[in-house]
Design an enzyme around this catalytic site. Structure first.
Site, PDB file in Angstrom:
ATOM      1  CE  LYS A 156      -0.164  -0.369   5.017  1.00 42.20           C
ATOM      2  NZ  LYS A 156      -0.907  -0.855   6.175  1.00 42.20           N
ATOM      3  NE  ARG A 255      -6.752   0.525  10.876  1.00 39.08           N
ATOM      4  CZ  ARG A 255      -5.522   0.389  10.384  1.00 39.08           C
ATOM      5  NH1 ARG A 255      -4.692   1.419  10.388  1.00 39.08           N
ATOM      6  NH2 ARG A 255      -5.104  -0.766   9.914  1.00 39.08           N
ATOM      7  CE1 TYR A 382      12.174  33.017   0.849  1.00 43.59           C
ATOM      8  CE2 TYR A 382      12.299  30.621   0.946  1.00 43.59           C
ATOM      9  CZ  TYR A 382      12.052  31.786   0.237  1.00 43.59           C
ATOM     10  OH  TYR A 382      11.678  31.707  -1.071  1.00 43.59           O
ATOM     11  CG  MET A 431       8.313  24.206  -2.427  1.00 45.18           C
ATOM     12  SD  MET A 431       7.206  25.077  -3.529  1.00 45.18           S
ATOM     13  CE  MET A 431       6.276  26.088  -2.398  1.00 45.18           C
TER      14      MET A 431
HETATM   15  C1  LIG Z   1      -0.177  -1.645   7.030  1.00 47.14           C
HETATM   16  C2  LIG Z   1      -0.757  -2.885   7.588  1.00 47.14           C
HETATM   17  C3  LIG Z   1       0.067  -3.980   7.966  1.00 47.14           C
HETATM   18  C4  LIG Z   1       1.584  -3.920   7.954  1.00 47.14           C
HETATM   19  O1  LIG Z   1       2.033  -3.302   9.119  1.00 47.14           O
HETATM   20  P1  LIG Z   1       3.605  -3.116   9.409  1.00 47.14           P
HETATM   21  O2  LIG Z   1       3.657  -2.577  10.789  1.00 47.14           O
HETATM   22  O3  LIG Z   1       4.111  -2.168   8.407  1.00 47.14           O
HETATM   23  O4  LIG Z   1       4.208  -4.470   9.284  1.00 47.14           O
HETATM   24  C5  LIG Z   1      -0.553  -5.160   8.332  1.00 47.14           C
HETATM   25  N1  LIG Z   1      -1.912  -5.240   8.400  1.00 47.14           N
HETATM   26  C6  LIG Z   1      -2.709  -4.204   8.091  1.00 47.14           C
HETATM   27  C7  LIG Z   1      -4.180  -4.369   8.196  1.00 47.14           C
HETATM   28  C8  LIG Z   1      -2.174  -3.006   7.688  1.00 47.14           C
HETATM   29  O5  LIG Z   1      -2.980  -1.974   7.384  1.00 47.14           O
END
Ligand SMILES: *Cc1c(COP(=O)(O)O)cnc(C)c1O
Length: 487
Positions: A156, A255, A382, A431
């Site tokens: 992801k 969650r 800046y 930037m």
């Molecule tokens: C991102 C995620 C993981 C991976 O977590 P890490 O701490 O990066 O290993 C596993 N399960 C779910 C549901 C996630 O969203």
């Protein structure tokens, strides 16, 4: 830039073959030197090899290749030397399009000059991603698991910033069992790039299901609304077989997912719709697997998960994949590995226990643009926030907060490495650039500068500005070119 034997060519061609983004595969090869084989045997052998590896376009550079061009049948373009080919390229801007190109040449052919012409983003700041390190880290986590435990890698958010297609294709080559993305679009992108491994979409959005079916992506189901959405869309699409889904259980993260007391009703609906969907996996997510202070809580999450999956198993009467561990979970709770684990940050080189077992994957680097002498009492940048107390050598580097270099890292809080030595950031980060103090480092314009990577870890940067490595990885902006290296 090593071209002394056929074996090295074979390995490079295999790597070219793994590149799924472009269908057309092109090889640019220089004369091969010092093989000890007679040339009239060598070049037919090479022709055989490129036929075997299904190379679509072949460009041979060098006097030997030119001489033996008849060994290559009809196909092939041949040039006496690199400069002649460069001239042709410069006259034909559309010489190449949508091709994966392998450059393989002995050093004396200076293919780096060709490389400069072929690269299509010229921003000097790059994130170099070491694919060997990815494989090393993947195998390290694999070694902590039983041989039959499957691995789902989380790709992801652009594979935590390191590039989704490239990482997925290396993982696919290393026989990863599953990939997981956050959104449907990310999954579609992977399929378009030729990734065939099963893919879970963790947060499927309404209205994207037909695309999921079209691209063979498997949705996570996290509440009754998402379940109904999938069922409705499934029925209108008339998929041939029951469609695979992944059920998320909330065991304490609070969650996404079904609460344990909702599972009874969930099972009722799934059973009623068993022609439409089937449960491919049931999973949960740990809230604090990296924190020993919460180990009792983590054990409770695992125990709730155990009970819920047992209940689901009894009602469904068929087996499904069970998974609860993320990276820290794999390192700290291997007894809860069940059938699969979900590897994320660990793959990218961050361990909860011992980083020394892992290899650094990504290096953010750039080159010095300009160096000036700034006299004592002057200021830099800046708001005149960079105060110079003794006459100093101040260098500009082309990386700023728009590239993902957090402003909190400026004004002496952070440093970069020039020739392996610390150069503090002076004044506020702008930037598109920032200024560093290179006094006494004998630095020159054009010198390489390491911002994050070997010698300055992602963890270290995260600590300095009070965040987590996850945020540092995913903040490196898309305009920073990703360059992949593999040996
Ligand atoms: C991102 C995620 C993981 C991976 O977590 P890490 O701490 O990066 O290993 C596993 N399960 C779910 C549901 C996630 O969203």
């Amino acid at each position: 830039s090593y071209n002394a034997d056929i074996e090295s060519l074979r390995i490079a061609l295999d790597f070219l073959h793994q590149q799924t983004k472009y269908q057309t595969k092109t090889l640019i090869l220089s004369d091969i030197q010092q093989t000890g084989i007679e040339l009239k045997e060598l070049y037919p052998k090479i022709f055989q090899l490129i036929k075997e590896k299904k190379i679509d376009r072949f460009i041979g550079i060098g006097t030997d290749l030119y001489k033996f061009k008849n060994s290559f049948g009809e196909n092939g373009e041949f040039y006496f030397n690199t400069n002649l080919f460069i001239k042709t390229l410069q006259q034909n801007p559309h010489y190449f399009s949508n091709e994966a190109i392998l450059l393989k040449g002995a050093r004396m052919y200076h293919f780096e000059n060709l490389l400069h012409l072929l690269e299509y983003k010229q921003h000097q700041t790059v994130l170099e991603v070491n694919l060997n390190a990815i494989i090393h880290n993947y195998n390290y986590f694999k070694s902590l698991l039983l041989p039959q435990t499957k691995i789902c890698v989380m790709v992801k958010a652009f594979s935590y910033g390191s590039g989704i297609e490239e990482i997925a294709s290396v993982l696919q080559h290393n026989k990863v069992d599953y990939l997981a993305v956050a959104f449907t679009d990310e999954g579609v992108e992977l399929r378009k790039a030729g990734i065939r491994a099963p893919i879970i979409v963790m947060s499927p959005e309404a209205g994207t299901f037909s695309r999921m079916v079209e691209y063979n992506l498997e949705p996570e189901i996290y509440n009754f609304r998402s379940l109904q959405m999938i069922l409705d869309e499934c029925k209108t699409l008339v998929t041939q077989n029951a469609y695979p889904v992944h059920i998320k259980i909330n065991t304490g993260m609070n969650r996404m997912g079904f609460d344990p007391d909702e599972v009874h009703r969930l099972l009722h609906i799934i059973t009623e719709n068993k022609e439409t969907i089937f449960v491919k996996s049931v999973f949960s997510h740990l809230a604090a697997s990296d924190d020993p202070d919460f180990d009792t809580f983590t054990m409770e999450q695992i125990s709730v998960y155990e009970q819920v999956t047992k209940q689901i198993q009894e009602t469904l009467g068929y087996t499904f994949i069970r998974h609860i561990l993320n990276s820290a979970g794999i390192e700290r709770f291997p007894q809860a590995q069940y059938d699969m684990v979900r590897l994320g940050i660990g793959l990218y080189g961050i361990s909860t226990i011992d980083d020394s077992k892992l290899e650094n994957v990504s290096t953010l680097k750039t080159n010095i643009t300009q160096i000036r002498t700034v006299t004592a009492g002057s200021t830099v940048g800046y708001g005149r926030r960079g105060k110079v107390t003794v006459t100093s050598q101040i260098a500009v580097i082309p990386i700023g907060y728009a590239d993902g270099l957090n402003r909190k890292y400026g004004n002496g809080n952070g440093y970069v490495l020039v020739k392996g030595q610390k150069a503090p950031i002076v004044g506020s980060i702008c930037m598109d650039m920032c200024m560093i103090d290179v006094t006494g480092l004998h630095a020159h314009e054009g010198d390489e500068v390491i911002i994050i990577g070997q010698g300055i870890s992602f963890k270290q940067i995260a600590n300095t500005i009070g965040t987590i490595p996850y945020e540092i990885f995913t903040s490196i902006s898309q305009r920073v070119k990703r360059v992949y290296v593999k040996e």
